[in-house]
Design an enzyme around this catalytic site. Structure first.
Site, PDB file in Angstrom:
ATOM      1  N   ARG A   1      22.638   3.851 -10.852  1.00 55.99           N
ATOM      2  CA  ARG A   1      21.758   4.196  -9.719  1.00 55.99           C
ATOM      3  C   ARG A   1      22.453   5.201  -8.780  1.00 55.99           C
ATOM      4  O   ARG A   1      23.628   5.086  -8.480  1.00 55.99           O
ATOM      5  CB  ARG A   1      21.419   2.904  -8.958  1.00 55.99           C
ATOM      6  CG  ARG A   1      20.602   3.102  -7.702  1.00 55.99           C
ATOM      7  CD  ARG A   1      21.487   3.201  -6.466  1.00 55.99           C
ATOM      8  NE  ARG A   1      20.680   3.241  -5.238  1.00 55.99           N
ATOM      9  CZ  ARG A   1      21.149   3.637  -4.062  1.00 55.99           C
ATOM     10  NH1 ARG A   1      22.394   4.028  -3.939  1.00 55.99           N
ATOM     11  NH2 ARG A   1      20.379   3.644  -3.007  1.00 55.99           N
ATOM     12  N   VAL A   2      21.694   6.172  -8.315  1.00 58.11           N
ATOM     13  CA  VAL A   2      22.191   7.137  -7.338  1.00 58.11           C
ATOM     14  C   VAL A   2      21.225   7.156  -6.158  1.00 58.11           C
ATOM     15  O   VAL A   2      20.009   7.173  -6.349  1.00 58.11           O
ATOM     16  CB  VAL A   2      22.303   8.551  -7.962  1.00 58.11           C
ATOM     17  CG1 VAL A   2      22.736   9.559  -6.908  1.00 58.11           C
ATOM     18  CG2 VAL A   2      23.284   8.554  -9.129  1.00 58.11           C
TER      19      VAL A   2
ATOM     20  N   GLY B   1      21.132   4.963   4.800  1.00 57.95           N
ATOM     21  CA  GLY B   1      20.067   3.964   4.727  1.00 57.95           C
ATOM     22  C   GLY B   1      19.702   3.705   3.286  1.00 57.95           C
ATOM     23  O   GLY B   1      20.427   4.104   2.369  1.00 57.95           O
TER      24      GLY B   1
ATOM     25  N   THR C   1      27.795   4.038   4.623  1.00 61.18           N
ATOM     26  CA  THR C   1      28.029   5.440   4.272  1.00 61.18           C
ATOM     27  C   THR C   1      28.615   6.200   5.459  1.00 61.18           C
ATOM     28  O   THR C   1      28.396   5.821   6.602  1.00 61.18           O
ATOM     29  CB  THR C   1      26.650   6.030   3.908  1.00 61.18           C
ATOM     30  OG1 THR C   1      26.212   5.400   2.724  1.00 61.18           O
ATOM     31  CG2 THR C   1      26.658   7.529   3.726  1.00 61.18           C
TER      32      THR C   1
END
Ligand code: ASP
Length: 351
Positions: free
Chosen positions: A238-239, A262, A210
């Protein structure tokens, strides 16, 4: 004489307690955390990551140096990283179990705590700009899926063919992940280049990668933003934490700015970004103390399969002071203050 002495003592006391002057601007960037170790990062790849982090500082620093806003700096740096296939955001995002790229992003303005977030985008080239448009041009904070994409389109944000986001590296990571979980491997996406299995010279950051930026501008305003493809092999829409304000992203002038990376499930449960800011605001903890405590808490937390949370954060305090913390072997990270030298680090033990 006595008056003189009193004055001297007062001046001395003022010196002793005078806080460091705040920098005119400051900037901190991450490109994801994970099992990034010297042994599994080739010198070439390490150089590429360091150059990309330096570019992020150059782009954001130029905006802040000419008096631009922290929001503009955050958006511009993240857009550039979304275009860079090294990172798990935009082009280069990880794949879902169905072989798609579903992109999440959020942004927050510390002046008034306005915020915008999007989740599950599949065509918008720059999810961070969609998040900013939600913040500035809608009544809402968070939009998802088709609706978010329709909103981005209505705002004339650039759309691309989903194959634009494809990279061989992330496809191979998906195949490995699905095989390990005895799940079927989907068709390669339409339009994806047919390439032989890439030499996997990449570190084990398949869960992470990310990108996030926090900036403090010459008007004293803090902004924070985060953008991600989520986690490899994610299913069921999924988020993670990246688009959740208070988990992956937070900004409040005079207090803090945070972007996290993470295992999102843990960062959501802890409310990482807001918790760091609350500790600073209410407990008087420094950015470093708050970041260390909250990342330790994430690392001590187990999920229902017995796994612990891992990842890291970048933080600015209310005066632009920089901190970061991680419980992984590495996190791509960089920081710079007005007039100061750039700092670019990868491994956890780098000082
Ligand atoms: N936090 C992101 C998520 O859970 C993943 C990452 O940081 O790389 O979606």
């Amino acid at each position: 004489m006595r008056a003189l002495l009193a004055f001297a003592l007062l001046a001395l006391a003022a010196c002793a307690t005078a806080p460091e002057p705040a920098p005119r601007w400051s900037l901190v960037v991450h490109g994801g955390a994970g099992v990034i170790e010297r042994a599994n990062l080739t010198p070439e790849l390490e150089a590429q990551y360091r150059a990309a982090m330096q570019r992020a500082l150059t782009t954001g620093g130029a905006i802040l140096e000419r008096g631009g806003s922290s929001l503009d700096a955050v958006e511009a740096v993240i857009r550039e990283m979304e275009d860079d296939p090294l990172f798990n955001a935009g082009r280069g995002a990880v794949f879902t179990a169905e072989g798609r790229n579903e992109l999440d992003a959020s942004i927050m303005d510390g002046r008034n705590r306005a915020a915008g977030a999007v989740a599950g985008l599949t065509r918008t080239r720059h999810p961070i700009s969609a998040a900013r448009a939600v913040m500035e041009r809608s009544r809402h904070v968070m939009l998802i899926g088709e609706g978010a994409e329709a909103f981005a389109r209505s705002q004339r944000l650039e759309e691309v063919d989903p194959a634009y986001f494809f990279t061989e590296r992330r496809w191979q990571q998906l195949e490995d992940n699905l095989r390990a979980n005895s799940l079927p491997i989907p068709q390669r996406p339409a339009g994806a280049p047919q390439a032989p299995r890439a030499e996997l010279v990449y570190p084990d950051d398949h869960q992470f990668g990310t990108v996030g930026v926090v900036a403090f501008d010459s008007a004293g305003n803090i902004a924070a933003g985060t953008s991600t493809g989520g986690t490899t092999g994610k299913r069921w829409s999924r988020v993670g934490d990246a688009p959740i304000i208070g988990a992956g992203t937070y900004a409040q002038n005079g207090v803090c700015g945070v972007s996290a990376t993470g295992t999102g499930e843990f960062f959501i449960r802890v409310g990482v970004a807001r918790d760091i800011c609350a500790r600073m605001q209410l407990n008087g903890e420094s950015a470093q103390e708050a970041a260390d405590s909250v990342i330790a808490e994430v690392g001590a937390m187990l999920n229902n399969q017995g796994a612990a949370g891992d990842g890291g954060v970048i933080v600015l305090d209310g005066r632009g002071g920089v901190a970061w913390a991680m419980n992984t072997p590495g996190m791509y990270r960089a920081a710079q203050m007005a007039g100061g030298d750039p700092i670019v680090q990868i491994f956890a033990d780098e000082q």
